[in-house]
Design an enzyme around this catalytic site. Structure first.
Site, short mmCIF file in Angstrom:
data_model
loop_
_atom_site.label_atom_id
_atom_site.label_comp_id
_atom_site.label_asym_id
_atom_site.label_seq_id
_atom_site.Cartn_x
_atom_site.Cartn_y
_atom_site.Cartn_z
N LYS A 117 0.83 -1.19 0.00
CA LYS A 117 0.00 0.00 0.00
C LYS A 117 0.87 1.25 0.00
O LYS A 117 2.03 1.21 0.41
CB LYS A 117 -0.88 0.02 1.26
N ASP A 169 -7.62 -3.33 10.37
CA ASP A 169 -8.11 -4.24 9.34
C ASP A 169 -8.62 -5.54 9.96
O ASP A 169 -9.00 -6.46 9.24
CB ASP A 169 -7.01 -4.53 8.31
N ASP A 180 -2.79 -7.66 -1.83
CA ASP A 180 -3.54 -6.76 -0.95
C ASP A 180 -5.03 -7.11 -0.92
O ASP A 180 -5.80 -6.49 -0.19
CB ASP A 180 -3.36 -5.30 -1.41
N ARG A 190 -10.20 -11.77 1.77
CA ARG A 190 -11.08 -12.79 1.18
C ARG A 190 -10.42 -14.16 1.19
O ARG A 190 -11.11 -15.18 1.27
CB ARG A 190 -11.50 -12.36 -0.22
#
Length: 490
Positions: A267, A278, A337, A341
């Site tokens: 990032k 997060d 990134d 999932r």
């Protein structure tokens, strides 16, 4: 954190007096007594200050009628009065009387079942994360120790407040977890803190890399391999359903990336410090489990969190790698990134395979795309089951945690088609939050499932009515209400 007490109606002789007032209505009950005690000065002062009793409005008057301060808070129109408006008023009380040792709230004209929400709102707003402050000035520290709420039925209000207090404790736990810096709250530490739920009667099981490798968690372990911190999966079980009731559990699943650099797909530096939260989905699940157990919900609920740190290193997962998930399906990792999932894919498959739940709800700070779509007002909701989706929306609306249902469909699913594996982990910029949900849906095995993308609601950049700036614990109250209305109804 102030102590909340419910007392018989009586004007205090001094200190702070709080007057919750509805829009356009004259003072009643203790508020009317305060008006008489000041010879009508109270009404004139509020009129001069422009106080109308509108929802969210608050006005403070000083040195009036022998009180150090009188705080009038607006409840809005009486015909529209409900828990959310009362909690917002309670939230306005907390900062207004923070420098007082004790304050009395004249809630004697409110239904006791509503009055308790004043206490809840005040508690939620008064919470602070000050563990690492060492030089805060004394005058900047809140002093409120006791908030006495005058009620027409103090005993009944006290009873009604007990489960709300348990929910507040769950919110505080989630906020604390989300607020902790990543050098303190790594995956092993997070997992150990989950053990604290055992005191509430929750069964806690912690799995490390060896156990997850045996289970085939190739996606989760692939995310974790670049970090020096070992990953964990925590399974929490609350068995509250009455004996003899045959009930499949409701499953709550949280993404717990304790810090997300983006991995090799790193990032930008600006704002990366925010990536300590997060793991807000996992924090919400842990907080919800604490709330559910704390109020002794008559339901069977299982909570699972996948805990990893996503770091770049010589051993980190690379763009282009292919991993095999616990389901046996393979994933081409296009962007490291898009790691949340991958974590959820293995945990969700394990959950449905082991527990055969009646439904699964996952929470994750999954995509920036959902912020582009919905801002910070709603969480994005995706589901393969209309009934479950409606229940989630209703539960969120009831507690002020709003969700907006987003679409799923074959056209979006085609965007994650891979040339060399069963799927890829990103589908391009168009519909980014939708393709992420499509990815997750492939690991539900047909179970009723709802996905909440809370990237825009997990953290607040400014104070909210019932939450100070910072971690919001979005999802804790929604999940608790969902359990109350879904799993406890049978």
């Amino acid at each position: 954190m102030p102590d909340i007490a419910f007392v018989k109606p009586a004007l205090p002789r001094g200190g702070a007096l709080v007057l919750p007032m509805t829009e356009g209505d004259p003072p009643a009950g203790l508020a009317r007594e305060a008006e008489e005690a000041t010879g009508g000065l109270l009404s004139r002062a509020l009129e001069a200050a422009g106080f109308k009793g509108r929802k969210g409005q608050a006005t403070t008057l000083y040195a009036l009628g022998g009180w150090t301060r009188v705080v009038a808070v607006g409840l809005g129109k009486a015909a529209e009065l409900g828990p959310e408006a009362v909690e917002a008023a309670g939230g306005a009380i907390a900062p207004a009387v923070a420098q007082e040792r004790e304050a009395c709230v004249a809630a004697d004209t409110l239904d006791p079942k509503l009055a308790v929400h004043l206490g809840l709102g005040a508690m939620l707003r008064a919470w602070r994360f000050d563990r690492y402050r060492t030089k805060e000035k004394e005058e900047d520290k809140p002093k409120l120790e006791r908030l006495a709420i005058a009620s027409s039925n103090p005993a009944g209000a006290k009873t009604a407040f007990a489960p709300l207090r348990a929910v507040a404790d769950g919110v505080f736990l989630a906020r604390e977890l989300v607020s902790e810096p990543a050098n303190v709250l790594n995956p092993p530490e997070f997992a150990e803190r989950c053990r604290g739920l055992e005191r509430l009667g929750i069964e806690v099981e912690i799995m490390g890399p060896k156990e997850m490798k045996r289970l085939g968690f190739g996606a989760l372990l692939g995310v974790a391999q670049g970090s020096a911190q070992e990953p964990r999966m925590v399974v929490m079980q609350w068995r509250g359903a009455p004996k003899g009731r045959k009930q499949k559990p409701l499953a709550l699943i949280g993404k717990g990336v304790t810090f997300d650099t983006g991995g090799i797909s790193i990032k930008p530096a600006g704002g990366m410090e925010d990536m300590k939260w997060d793991m807000a989905g996992a924090g919400a699940v842990v907080g919800a489990m604490a709330a559910i157990a704390g109020r002794k919900a008559k339901a069977d609920v299982v909570g699972l969190v996948g805990l990893v740190e996503n770091m770049p290193s010589g051993n980190a997962q690379r763009p282009g790698d292919v991993v095999k998930t616990a389901s046996g399906q393979t994933v081409e990792v296009i962007n490291t990134d898009a790691e949340g999932r991958l974590v959820l894919a293995d945990v969700m498959w394990y959950c449905q395979d082991r527990f055969d739940p009646r439904g699964m709800v996952d929470l994750a700070t999954l995509t920036g795309a959902i912020i582009v779509a919905l801002g910070h007002e709603h969480a994005g909701l995706f589901s393969n089951d209309d009934d479950l989706a409606q229940r989630v929306v209703a539960a969120g609306t009831a507690v002020g945690e709003k969700c907006w249902r987003m679409p799923l469909g074959d056209a979006y699913d085609k965007q994650i088609k891979s040339e060399i594996a069963d799927m890829k982990n990103v589908g391009g910029r168009p519909g980014g939050s939708i393709t992420a949900a499509q990815f997750l849906q492939r690991f539900t095995n047909g179970k009723p499932w709802a996905h909440l993308d809370i990237a825009g609601t997990a953290w607040a950049s400014k104070d909210q009515p019932t939450a100070p700036k910072g971690a919001t614990a979005f999802g804790v109250r929604l999940l608790d209400r969902l359990v109350e209305e879904m799993a406890e109804e049978e």
